[in-house]
Design an enzyme around this catalytic site. Sequence first.
Site, mmCIF file in Angstrom:
data_model
loop_
_atom_site.group_PDB
_atom_site.id
_atom_site.type_symbol
_atom_site.label_atom_id
_atom_site.label_comp_id
_atom_site.label_asym_id
_atom_site.label_seq_id
_atom_site.Cartn_x
_atom_site.Cartn_y
_atom_site.Cartn_z
ATOM 1 C CG HIS B 238 -1.904 -1.186 1.128
ATOM 2 N ND1 HIS B 238 -2.861 -1.356 0.154
ATOM 3 C CD2 HIS B 238 -1.967 -2.290 1.911
ATOM 4 C CE1 HIS B 238 -3.463 -2.508 0.359
ATOM 5 N NE2 HIS B 238 -2.945 -3.103 1.408
ATOM 6 C CD GLU B 278 -5.557 8.089 -3.058
ATOM 7 O OE1 GLU B 278 -4.355 8.333 -3.029
ATOM 8 O OE2 GLU B 278 -6.113 7.274 -2.276
ATOM 9 C CD GLU B 292 -7.877 7.859 1.187
ATOM 10 O OE1 GLU B 292 -8.376 8.115 2.289
ATOM 11 O OE2 GLU B 292 -6.726 7.411 1.056
ATOM 12 C CG ASN B 294 -5.145 11.436 -0.317
ATOM 13 O OD1 ASN B 294 -5.518 10.993 0.768
ATOM 14 N ND2 ASN B 294 -4.702 10.661 -1.286
ATOM 15 C CD GLU B 300 1.170 10.492 -5.274
ATOM 16 O OE1 GLU B 300 1.987 10.571 -4.347
ATOM 17 O OE2 GLU B 300 0.020 10.046 -5.121
ATOM 18 N NE ARG B 348 6.187 7.867 -3.654
ATOM 19 C CZ ARG B 348 5.171 8.034 -2.814
ATOM 20 N NH1 ARG B 348 5.303 7.698 -1.554
ATOM 21 N NH2 ARG B 348 4.040 8.529 -3.253
ATOM 22 N NE ARG B 543 55.765 -24.917 -18.384
ATOM 23 C CZ ARG B 543 56.270 -26.029 -17.830
ATOM 24 N NH1 ARG B 543 55.922 -26.375 -16.599
ATOM 25 N NH2 ARG B 543 57.109 -26.777 -18.500
ATOM 26 C CG ASP B 544 59.837 -25.607 -16.627
ATOM 27 O OD1 ASP B 544 59.379 -25.753 -15.477
ATOM 28 O OD2 ASP B 544 60.549 -26.455 -17.198
ATOM 29 N NE ARG B 616 51.261 -31.401 -15.286
ATOM 30 C CZ ARG B 616 50.855 -30.667 -14.253
ATOM 31 N NH1 ARG B 616 49.626 -30.784 -13.809
ATOM 32 N NH2 ARG B 616 51.672 -29.833 -13.675
ATOM 33 C CG ASP B 650 52.390 -41.116 -20.131
ATOM 34 O OD1 ASP B 650 51.306 -40.785 -19.610
ATOM 35 O OD2 ASP B 650 52.990 -42.178 -19.829
ATOM 36 C CE LYS B 714 58.148 -32.639 -18.676
ATOM 37 N NZ LYS B 714 58.402 -31.284 -18.235
ATOM 38 C CG HIS B 743 62.580 -28.733 -21.156
ATOM 39 N ND1 HIS B 743 62.116 -27.461 -20.942
ATOM 40 C CD2 HIS B 743 62.427 -29.387 -19.966
ATOM 41 C CE1 HIS B 743 61.692 -27.346 -19.686
ATOM 42 N NE2 HIS B 743 61.879 -28.504 -19.076
ATOM 43 C CG HIS B 745 64.537 -28.262 -15.133
ATOM 44 N ND1 HIS B 745 63.746 -27.352 -14.491
ATOM 45 C CD2 HIS B 745 63.731 -28.878 -16.033
ATOM 46 C CE1 HIS B 745 62.504 -27.413 -14.960
ATOM 47 N NE2 HIS B 745 62.477 -28.345 -15.902
ATOM 48 C CB THR B 878 53.921 -33.371 -12.731
ATOM 49 O OG1 THR B 878 54.924 -32.528 -12.205
ATOM 50 C CG2 THR B 878 52.608 -33.135 -12.040
#
Lengths: 266, 1152
Positions: B238, B278, B292, B294, B300, B348, B543-544, B616, B650, B714, B743, B745, B878
């Site tokens: 209301h 209204e 009613e 007002n 408004e 509003r 990456r590595d 992998r 692998d 690898k 590759h 290390h 891994t």
Amino acid sequence: MTPPKGGRVRRTRRSNSVGGFGETALPERSRFALPNVRIRAYARLRSTQLKAIEDLEAGRLAVPTVIVAARQTAGRGQRGNAWWSDAGSLCATFVLPAAEIAPGQIPLRAGLAVAEVVARCAPRAAVRVKWPNDVIVEDKKIAGVLCERRRGYDVIGIGLNLSLDLRRAPPDVRRGATSLQKLGVRPPTRGIVLQELFRALLHAFSRPDFWGAYESRSIQLGHPIRLRTSTGEAEGQCVGFDDEGRLLARCERRLYRITESDQIAR
Amino acid sequence: MKNIHKLLVANRSEIAIRLFRAANELGIRTVAIYSHEDRFALHRFKADEAYLVGEGKGPVAAYLDIPGIVAIAKRVGADAIHPGYGFLSENADFAQACADAGILFIGPTPDMLRTFGDKLAAKRLAVQAGVPTIPGTEKPVKPGPALKKAAEKVGYPLILKASFGGGGRGMRVVENASELEPKLEEAMREAGGAFGNPAVFVERYIRRARHIEVQVLGDGRGNVVHLWERDCSVQRRHQKVVEIAPAPNLEPSVRAALCEAAVNLVKQVNYLCAGTVEFLVNADTNEFFFIEVNPRVQVEHTVTEMVTGIDIVRAQILLAQGVPFDHPQLAIPPQEKIETRGFAIQSRVTTEDPSNRFIPDYGRITTYRSAAGFGVRLDGGTAYAGAVITPYYDSLLVKVTTWAQTFEQAIQRMDRTLREFRIRGVQTNIPFLNNLILHPTFRSGTATTTFIDDTPELFRWPHRKDRATKLLTYIGEVMVNGNPEVKGRTDNRTLEQPKVPAVALDVVPPPGTKQKLQELGPRKFAEWILTQKRVLLTDTTMRDAHQSLLATRVRTYDMLRIAPFVARKIPGLFSLEMWGGATFDSAMRFLKEDPFDRLDQLRAAVPNILFQMLLRSGNAVGYTNYPDDVVRRFVKGAAEHGIDVFRIFDCLNWLPNLRPAMDAVREDTTAICEPAICYTGDILDDRRDKYSLGYYVKMAKELEKAGAHILGIKDMAGLCKPYAAHKLIKALREEVGIPIHFHTHDTAGVQAASIVKAAEAGASIVDCAAASMSGMTSQVNLNSIVEAFRHTPRDSKLDIDALNAYSAYWEGVRKLYYPFESGMLASTAEVYQHEMPGGQVTNLQEQAKSMGLGPRWPEVARMYAEVNKLFGDIIKVTPTSKVVGDMALFMVSNNLKPDDLFDESRNISFPASVVELFEGKLGQPQGGWPKELQRIILRGKTPLTKRPGEVLPETNFDKVLRELEDKLKREPTEVDLLNHLMYPAVFADLEQHRRTYGDTSILPTDVFFYGMRPGAEMTVELEPGKSMILIFLTMSEPGEDGMREVFFELNGQPRSVRIADRSRKGVAHLHVKADPENPGHVASPMPGKVSSLGAQAGQTVKKGDKLLSIEAMKMETAVYAPTDGVIKEVRVKPGSPVESRDLLLTIEPKSE
């Protein structure tokens, strides 16, 4: 439904309703029937809640069931508090399949259900709910609710004062409790109250307009409350309830979500 | 005619300000009144004078204090009072008190107020004027024969209403006569119960009602005009929410009839001033009924002003003084000249939280930027940055009115205006309003009074916490609680932003290998490689190198900053290895970035150099076997996003495992397929004949036959010594016709020599890393290798200055990641004994430390070698290397010797990863598993002999997509799907992170890990052309709820975020949410406290065992074990507070 003296009487009623378990299975006009519901009435139990949970855990309970005792010797209240009762109190535990609503709403909805039944019994009384579910009339407690959820079932324990003889009650109960009879109402039979409670619970657990109804019965909403916090007490205001059933209190700039009634000093 | 000199406004907030404005324009001096609570409210400062009213009376009562207000008016010489709306605006006693005090009340006469305040009197007036009212009974109805007749007279459908109604109680809708009696009994019973009065009335029920009201003005002498209608159908409980003038979709005849009825009604009383009549309009039948009047200005009224051009408040003030309609100051045209032009909508804006059932929010508004522009009108109350919203009054903050030529345009303007608002510090209903005005029902102009209740989607909106706030929350979180990734490893050192070497971005990167591959295709490209004299170089820095040195923690941010430089200054590189391996998991899990975003962004920045990833095989970029179709889909996705070279290995060098991934690359992409042989053992040592030269040559030939474009070697542990490299590559060059990519290390420190020897023996491509990111467990120094070949036939011709600038950049970056440095100070020859891969050395050290085996590290390293022997000397990379490591730790911590394993009486429970390895879940090793050990480990289980990917079921991608859509609550992209397929739980966490904090990958690395220093300024680019300038100011001490407030300056405006300080135990708890996907996670069903706990870690439980109870709101909820298993961790104690879905404990489910 006066329970016989001693021993356990099993009154099991089954209806042939095809609707299964649910609100619609209850015919509107029947007076004493609770179709599909088992009623176990005992003359004396330590506590209906304890009994319901023991039986449920042991797999001895077909649901829905109402366990009712004429006298409780060790009634349970919140957190192990005792619930004082005498022959004029209704002590019952309803075991229903878990309602599909947030568990935190269960106690609030159950409280509203009890309040509405009380209001129907005492049409002239202003029946209010104090979060989460104390039913209050004229600042005094007329009913208390204790809920548990176990193994997919909701266990709703209700203590409702029909015609308590408060002269024999402990002083704090005497000060803070009231009963239908004290309100000048001739209490309906226990059977009717049980049936109304059962229907009201089902209705309360499913009604979509629950929050509006709960809020309009709330004794706290919009009013100042005193919070117990880690550093002491503070004045706040209850601004509502959340969907988890917590009371929301605003204190200074902070919104507190209250889960325990003892976090509220008054 | 009475002349007003000084006008007192008996109201507050926006309407008071609105009234002051009108009075001011008329040259009238203005007076405000304010309650004690409103002493800082804006309306006080908008008036010429302001006085405190109703002292000690309370916030609302102050404004209802009739004697107090009249006394102030008299004291300060105000000769008129305007009551606004609400408060005393319809109070006849107030109007009378004003009259008695000789003060002009701006509004109708007290008699008129009394008439319209009495519902029955107003209704009688309507009936007199021939205005339809809702048919209904005048007296309560009772069951019986008369009931039916009464009902028929009212007409169906009808509604039964309790006389003391409210909250819907005692109300029933009755469709037809047969329902009448039962529903009446129900309603009476309910009404009797609820209100103690079972009286029930019958009224016509309007299912689809519109609330339409007509604005009228009267001069008190019988002249009345209307200013047409407003549609106020959109209501919540209301309360009007959005209003429109004129009413869209209203038939002209209905419109005319409504306005005529309104005028006729108020003419009966010679209405004075402004009023609103209204009506309810039945949307289905166009019947209308009076509700009613007002007798005051409405909230408004703005929309009517916008479409008619008539200032209603000005009119009120003048009409009350007796000014006639046609007076030049008033200038109200005759009725037939009053027209509406275009459409106006008012929303509003309130300080209510629409996601929290419209609970009013209070507090300080920290940011307030309002909208403006053509066709926008704002009527604000206390709305500005710094204003404090108090809980005492209506939560209306600002009325937003937009006007445009059509209804649709007015909606567009309203949408824009609402979106233009920035209000922070308090919640507002703006997201709800936005949903509402954009809803098709509203747009079609057919909303009825139940629109909001019937449209739950209005309450769903994307959580629009803005990006800046999300990022501030993240930074605040890091500063209060630290980034868990670096927790306990940081010191307070000063960090500098790495300097990016200058490069002209407008220069197009020269063509490189990427363009060559596009031109030739993979097979011809491989042939082209063989024609190259120069040594080709792969840079592994992205990456590595960081996987080996910095625990794979380097962020996209740091790669992106240098990428344009690489593309332009080092375009002669063969490839950049920048994806795959552990980076995929690490990016999502630790760095909270989407790995595909990294790929996309780098690809855009480096369009000319090949991108290389490590795959992998059947494990793709994960640690378990995925079904073949998942691997295939992943490969395709990676290639589409920019991967050119797939290096596939692998972990057991098992060809059947390599095949599906190789086929996927060759068949579904135009990328290069580079299967790699993992090198282990020592081909120079004749005693180690398991991995002999012959073994490698045979495998190389098989790979060539299987369609490899390039052959990768690898050497993950750096075991391929210089002369072994020479021997191996020479043999391979003789036996296979495809280029070789080497590759290694540099763990042992001699691998630069291996690179030189490999190149000398005919390796076409070698892997190196930028100087500052090279050495030890990483690759060999790229810069030095380039110089080593300088002035030789294999000179790479790369620019050493550019390479050194590149290295200097990475040196700066590396400093930001200091918590991830291994602390290894020099290279080591121990690697030849334990044969651990480069990346594993530091990882296993960490693991050993966390198990308390730190001081026993040499033992662990020796045991690693022992375990390798026990397992039959397997390839260790891994994930097999991890299994060997697990076993070594297991044996050292349990003080087991190799022989003990064969003592079956010990009944050893082997680590799960070891059991899986021997089950064949990772594949088959060269020469098979040692039989005896396998029997003991498997305890009767039958091992797999097939390829694991072969026995996995096919994936139902549609089903996965649907499930994912449910989880994400949006349509998943292909990237979402691939991320989810690889790491479902990690991806879900990433999504959660992004929802909470936004995209944190755009933050500089020091801020991401360590937060900001006081006074430090940072610019973050949110998207091109949109950046935020952020300064961290200070942080508060934790409050009693354990929250700290972190203060910033954002684009020059003060901002703060509140963060729970988790170091304060017992106050703010670390609430980790349970993963609903994880069967071993036990979640809290509700918020509350743990009331009993019957479970402890290590305990074996069966499904359904009671673990604990949660208590709250006088409800106890038991929590049961969701599965059989062993309790791994209990995160709560009796009394611990928990939230819904918090992780309570974890169960390690019993394996099958």
